[in-house]
Scaffold this motif. Structure first.
Motif, mmCIF file in Angstrom:
data_model
loop_
_atom_site.group_PDB
_atom_site.id
_atom_site.type_symbol
_atom_site.label_atom_id
_atom_site.label_comp_id
_atom_site.label_asym_id
_atom_site.label_seq_id
_atom_site.Cartn_x
_atom_site.Cartn_y
_atom_site.Cartn_z
ATOM 1 N N MET A 1 0.817 -1.198 0.000
ATOM 2 C CA MET A 1 0.000 0.000 0.000
ATOM 3 C C MET A 1 0.857 1.257 0.000
ATOM 4 O O MET A 1 0.533 2.260 -0.649
ATOM 5 C CB MET A 1 -0.929 -0.003 1.211
ATOM 6 C CG MET A 1 -2.043 -1.047 1.125
ATOM 7 S SD MET A 1 -3.195 -0.730 -0.250
ATOM 8 C CE MET A 1 -3.859 0.832 0.272
ATOM 9 N N GLN A 2 1.982 1.148 0.759
ATOM 10 C CA GLN A 2 2.859 2.315 0.797
ATOM 11 C C GLN A 2 3.481 2.579 -0.568
ATOM 12 O O GLN A 2 3.604 3.723 -0.994
ATOM 13 C CB GLN A 2 3.955 2.100 1.853
ATOM 14 C CG GLN A 2 4.821 3.336 2.070
ATOM 15 C CD GLN A 2 5.825 3.134 3.186
ATOM 16 O OE1 GLN A 2 5.969 2.030 3.716
ATOM 17 N NE2 GLN A 2 6.518 4.195 3.541
ATOM 18 N N ARG A 3 3.884 1.452 -1.247
ATOM 19 C CA ARG A 3 4.458 1.632 -2.578
ATOM 20 C C ARG A 3 3.417 2.180 -3.548
ATOM 21 O O ARG A 3 3.709 3.026 -4.405
ATOM 22 C CB ARG A 3 5.024 0.298 -3.070
ATOM 23 C CG ARG A 3 6.346 -0.085 -2.402
ATOM 24 C CD ARG A 3 7.048 -1.173 -3.199
ATOM 25 N NE ARG A 3 6.240 -2.397 -3.269
ATOM 26 C CZ ARG A 3 6.296 -3.386 -2.371
ATOM 27 N NH1 ARG A 3 7.136 -3.285 -1.344
ATOM 28 N NH2 ARG A 3 5.547 -4.454 -2.524
ATOM 29 N N LEU A 4 2.143 1.689 -3.445
ATOM 30 C CA LEU A 4 1.078 2.209 -4.298
ATOM 31 C C LEU A 4 0.818 3.680 -4.038
ATOM 32 O O LEU A 4 0.569 4.465 -4.952
ATOM 33 C CB LEU A 4 -0.214 1.407 -4.089
ATOM 34 C CG LEU A 4 -0.239 -0.004 -4.670
ATOM 35 C CD1 LEU A 4 -1.529 -0.714 -4.267
ATOM 36 C CD2 LEU A 4 -0.135 0.051 -6.183
ATOM 37 N N TRP A 5 0.846 4.078 -2.784
ATOM 38 C CA TRP A 5 0.585 5.477 -2.431
ATOM 39 C C TRP A 5 1.652 6.407 -2.969
ATOM 40 O O TRP A 5 1.398 7.582 -3.226
ATOM 41 C CB TRP A 5 0.472 5.600 -0.918
ATOM 42 C CG TRP A 5 0.014 6.974 -0.495
ATOM 43 C CD1 TRP A 5 0.738 7.944 0.092
ATOM 44 C CD2 TRP A 5 -1.300 7.500 -0.666
ATOM 45 N NE1 TRP A 5 -0.013 9.046 0.320
ATOM 46 C CE2 TRP A 5 -1.303 8.812 -0.150
ATOM 47 C CE3 TRP A 5 -2.477 6.984 -1.207
ATOM 48 C CZ2 TRP A 5 -2.433 9.626 -0.147
ATOM 49 C CZ3 TRP A 5 -3.593 7.794 -1.195
ATOM 50 C CH2 TRP A 5 -3.570 9.104 -0.677
ATOM 51 N N LEU A 6 2.851 5.865 -3.161
ATOM 52 C CA LEU A 6 3.921 6.677 -3.730
ATOM 53 C C LEU A 6 3.752 6.859 -5.246
ATOM 54 O O LEU A 6 4.439 7.682 -5.853
ATOM 55 C CB LEU A 6 5.274 6.023 -3.430
ATOM 56 C CG LEU A 6 5.679 6.005 -1.951
ATOM 57 C CD1 LEU A 6 6.986 5.241 -1.765
ATOM 58 C CD2 LEU A 6 5.799 7.416 -1.402
ATOM 59 N N THR A 7 2.831 6.097 -5.851
ATOM 60 C CA THR A 7 2.574 6.235 -7.297
ATOM 61 C C THR A 7 1.634 7.413 -7.540
ATOM 62 O O THR A 7 0.547 7.476 -6.962
ATOM 63 C CB THR A 7 1.934 4.951 -7.844
ATOM 64 O OG1 THR A 7 2.781 3.837 -7.516
ATOM 65 C CG2 THR A 7 1.762 5.048 -9.354
ATOM 66 N N PRO A 8 2.018 8.398 -8.407
ATOM 67 C CA PRO A 8 1.162 9.589 -8.631
ATOM 68 C C PRO A 8 -0.222 9.230 -9.147
ATOM 69 O O PRO A 8 -1.216 9.816 -8.732
ATOM 70 C CB PRO A 8 1.955 10.391 -9.668
ATOM 71 C CG PRO A 8 3.372 9.950 -9.493
ATOM 72 C CD PRO A 8 3.302 8.501 -9.108
ATOM 73 N N GLN A 9 -0.320 8.252 -10.079
ATOM 74 C CA GLN A 9 -1.631 7.900 -10.624
ATOM 75 C C GLN A 9 -2.553 7.349 -9.546
ATOM 76 O O GLN A 9 -3.758 7.627 -9.541
ATOM 77 C CB GLN A 9 -1.461 6.868 -11.757
ATOM 78 C CG GLN A 9 -0.763 7.384 -13.001
ATOM 79 C CD GLN A 9 0.759 7.322 -12.875
ATOM 80 O OE1 GLN A 9 1.278 6.985 -11.776
ATOM 81 N NE2 GLN A 9 1.461 7.665 -13.956
#
Length: 273
Positions: A1-9
């Motif tokens: 989730m943390q890695r996803l949250w770092l994604t701008p899209q």
């Protein structure tokens, strides 16, 4: 989730897309009921009607400018609006088309002014000729457009008269001929269109001038110069044929013809008058 949250899209989808989806789902669920949709439409209609019916949008008077009193009455009848009426309910283009449908109206401009006044600015056709066609009399403007009917010629003796089939289509040339014949205008009865091709200039004393198909104005100007020099039209002349520029022909009255023959030494004792 943390890695996803770092994604701008992903952040854009979570912050914008998800709220929009939830809002659209809620609106769709609310609008899926027919009674709710009817209530929303009714509320919108009431709000729209209340807004358009406000006093500042109501039209209660019609002001007609630039038209004669008779034409003003005809325009008011042609407008056909039941006032007071909201300006939002007035189709200005349709009203203008109805007004310009009157023969005497060349152009109409409509606008709603403050104070609830529908202003109608009229450019009126001005009659310059009377056209006799069979037993019918009509007034025409300079372009040959009908302005109004005429009950009797004596109603507009100030306007020159044209007659014959196709005369209305040649009003421009007719006006030029009348202008060229200004010197004898009090004697002019009118112009008659012959075969929809040319004019005959009709004078009092039953005199007639036959004009050519082309160059009629120049022919009248030459006739005016000749009449000024020789007093031609004051003589016993029945007609002047100017259709042939190189060979004008005079038709004399019987008495004048006999006198001319006597002057040439021709015996006219047996001639019929």
């Amino acid at each position: 989730m943390q890695r996803l949250w770092l994604t701008p899209q992903f952040r854009v989808l979570a912050r914008v897309g998800l709220p929009v989806f939830l809002l659209a789902a809620a609106v769709g669920l609310f609008a899926s009921d027919a009674d709710r949709r009817a209530a929303i439409a009714g509320a919108y209609g009431d709000l729209k009607e209340a807004f358009q019916s406000r006093p500042e949008f109501m039209v209660g008077l019609v002001s007609v400018e630039g038209a004669s009193p008779e034409l003003t009455d005809a325009i008011r009848d042609r407008i056909g609006l039941k006032l007071p009426l909201s300006s939002f309910d007035i189709d200005l283009d349709a009203v203008r088309a109805r007004v310009e449908g009157l023969d005497a109206v060349a152009r109409a401009e409509l606008r709603v002014r403050s104070g609830g006044v529908l202003q109608v600015l009229i450019t009126e056709r001005m009659p310059v000729l009377v056209w006799r066609m069979d037993e019918r009399l009509e007034m025409l403007d300079e372009a040959g457009h009908r302005v109004a009917g005429l009950a009797a010629r004596t109603d507009r003796p100030d306007l020159p008269l044209i007659a014959g089939e196709g005369a209305a289509a040649a009003t421009g040339e007719a006006l030029e001929i009348f202008a060229a014949a200004q010197a004898i205008l009090p004697r002019v009865r009118g112009l008659v269109r012959m075969g929809e091709r040319r004019w005959d200039l009709v004078l009092d004393r039953n005199q007639r001038v036959l004009l050519p198909e082309t160059g009629a104005v120049a022919a009248v100007e030459r006739l005016m110069a000749l009449d000024k020099a020789e007093d031609l039209l004051a003589r016993d002349v029945l007609s002047v044929d100017l259709r042939n520029e190189k060979r004008p022909v005079l038709r004399l009255a019987p008495f004048a013809l006999n006198e001319h023959r006597k002057a040439q030494g021709i015996d006219v004792s047996g001639s019929e008058l």
